[in-house]
Design a protein around this motif. Structure first.
Motif, PDB file in Angstrom:
ATOM      1  N   ASP A  38      30.726  35.751  63.098  1.00 58.34           N
ATOM      2  CA  ASP A  38      30.533  37.085  62.532  1.00 58.34           C
ATOM      3  C   ASP A  38      30.536  38.160  63.609  1.00 58.34           C
ATOM      4  O   ASP A  38      31.030  39.277  63.389  1.00 58.34           O
ATOM      5  CB  ASP A  38      29.227  37.131  61.733  1.00 58.34           C
ATOM      6  N   LEU A  39      29.986  37.857  64.780  1.00 61.61           N
ATOM      7  CA  LEU A  39      30.053  38.801  65.900  1.00 61.61           C
ATOM      8  C   LEU A  39      31.505  39.045  66.293  1.00 61.61           C
ATOM      9  O   LEU A  39      31.917  40.197  66.499  1.00 61.61           O
ATOM     10  CB  LEU A  39      29.261  38.259  67.086  1.00 61.61           C
ATOM     11  N   ARG A  40      32.280  37.984  66.362  1.00 62.30           N
ATOM     12  CA  ARG A  40      33.709  38.129  66.670  1.00 62.30           C
ATOM     13  C   ARG A  40      34.406  39.005  65.640  1.00 62.30           C
ATOM     14  O   ARG A  40      35.141  39.945  65.985  1.00 62.30           O
ATOM     15  CB  ARG A  40      34.351  36.742  66.697  1.00 62.30           C
ATOM     16  N   ASP A  41      34.142  38.754  64.351  1.00 63.45           N
ATOM     17  CA  ASP A  41      34.810  39.500  63.293  1.00 63.45           C
ATOM     18  C   ASP A  41      34.365  40.960  63.265  1.00 63.45           C
ATOM     19  O   ASP A  41      35.175  41.862  63.000  1.00 63.45           O
ATOM     20  CB  ASP A  41      34.550  38.841  61.941  1.00 63.45           C
ATOM     21  N   GLU A  42      33.088  41.211  63.528  1.00 70.56           N
ATOM     22  CA  GLU A  42      32.598  42.587  63.553  1.00 70.56           C
ATOM     23  C   GLU A  42      33.262  43.359  64.693  1.00 70.56           C
ATOM     24  O   GLU A  42      33.643  44.526  64.537  1.00 70.56           O
ATOM     25  CB  GLU A  42      31.077  42.607  63.717  1.00 70.56           C
ATOM     26  N   SER A  43      33.434  42.700  65.824  1.00 68.21           N
ATOM     27  CA  SER A  43      34.097  43.334  66.963  1.00 68.21           C
ATOM     28  C   SER A  43      35.560  43.612  66.661  1.00 68.21           C
ATOM     29  O   SER A  43      36.089  44.674  67.016  1.00 68.21           O
ATOM     30  CB  SER A  43      33.973  42.441  68.204  1.00 68.21           C
ATOM     31  N   LEU A  44      36.209  42.669  66.004  1.00 68.89           N
ATOM     32  CA  LEU A  44      37.620  42.858  65.663  1.00 68.89           C
ATOM     33  C   LEU A  44      37.802  44.020  64.685  1.00 68.89           C
ATOM     34  O   LEU A  44      38.790  44.761  64.767  1.00 68.89           O
ATOM     35  CB  LEU A  44      38.193  41.575  65.066  1.00 68.89           C
ATOM     36  N   GLN A  45      36.867  44.184  63.753  1.00 59.70           N
ATOM     37  CA  GLN A  45      36.975  45.291  62.806  1.00 59.70           C
ATOM     38  C   GLN A  45      36.891  46.628  63.533  1.00 59.70           C
ATOM     39  O   GLN A  45      37.658  47.554  63.242  1.00 59.70           O
ATOM     40  CB  GLN A  45      35.872  45.200  61.756  1.00 59.70           C
TER      41      GLN A  45
END
Length: 269
Positions: free
Chosen positions: A10-17
């Protein structure tokens, strides 16, 4: 899937967003003011890059990180701004690459440390790898809100907010202590409407002190991205009501928060 890899993903996905919001910005748009006083889009990304590097230092060299904590204590009013100013002065392409490299390295270190259950120093209480990732996700989401507002982009809430809500609830006692207030002896009940329509609940069901509302609004409150008067978060009980006025999900001294929308200055003529 266990909670530990979930928060890393989720940290990865939040950063990608957030990355998708800024990746194609022309250089001049990086100077767009955000709701944080004096901070531009570049400052927001620079702060995230700076904090990722601080997390890497804390996990890799605790003694060196202790020196950074000493600097923060010596200049609590300017320490964070100084780091953001330094990063924001870089060319946007350089800053973006620095943020990407730092967060990718942090992902690797966090995942490698997950099984050890070790605690790492921080500006607040020591944290496990999963807690460190939760804190990084919280900051990435909060600063992403500032960037999105500056760019006029509406971001729909996601299930990743459960991490922000959880850290906001767990930081209750820290918020009281940060304001020099006695910590309530009883637990609060917190019930939040999740983006998917489900209910996220924390604390005993029969607690006298209660907080209810949309999860998004609660997360905006505890990250101090909106004033409580502009949010549909409600308290039952005097202690819970006081908490809504001081809540913070981040380490360090209390922030100034945001004024109510009606009290904000309008755009310059």
């Amino acid at each position: 899937m266990s909670e530990t890899p979930a928060v890393f993903d989720d940290l990865r996905d939040e950063s990608l967003q957030l990355d998708a919001l800024v990746a194609a910005l022309p250089p001049e748009r990086w100077g767009t003011p955000t709701p944080a006083p004096r901070w531009t889009v570049a400052h927001q990304i620079a702060h995230l890059a700076w904090t990722d590097r601080a997390a890497l230092l804390a996990m890799g060299d605790p003694d060196a990180f202790a020196g950074e904590v000493a600097k923060a204590l010596a200049a609590p009013e300017s320490f964070v701004d100084d780091g953001a100013d330094e990063g924001a002065a870089q060319e946007p392409a350089v800053l973006l690459a620095r943020w990407r490299e730092g967060r990718e390295e942090l992902q690797k270190v966090l995942r490698a440390a997950a099984a050890s259950k070790a605690k790492f120093p921080w500006y607040g209480p020591p944290m496990s790898a999963a807690s460190m990732a939760t804190g990084r996700l919280m900051e990435t989401w909060a600063h992403g809100e500032d960037v999105a507002e500056a760019l006029g982009v509406a971001r729909p809430p996601t299930g990743r907010l459960r991490h922000v809500a959880r850290i906001g609830v767990r930081a209750r006692d820290f918020a009281y202590a940060a304001h020099g207030l006695p910590v309530p002896g009883e637990e609060f009940r917190v019930e939040l409407g999740a983006p998917d329509g489900s209910l996220w609940s924390y604390g005993p069901e029969d607690a006298a002190q209660r907080v209810t509302g949309p999860a998004l609004d609660f997360c905006l409150l505890v990250t101090q991205r909106a004033h409580r008067d502009d949010l549909a978060v409600r308290a039952e009980g005097p202690d819970a009501d006081r908490w809504l006025g001081i809540a913070q999900a981040f380490a360090g001294p209390p922030g100034q928060g945001r004024p109510p929308k009606g009290a904000r200055p309008g755009p310059a003529a």
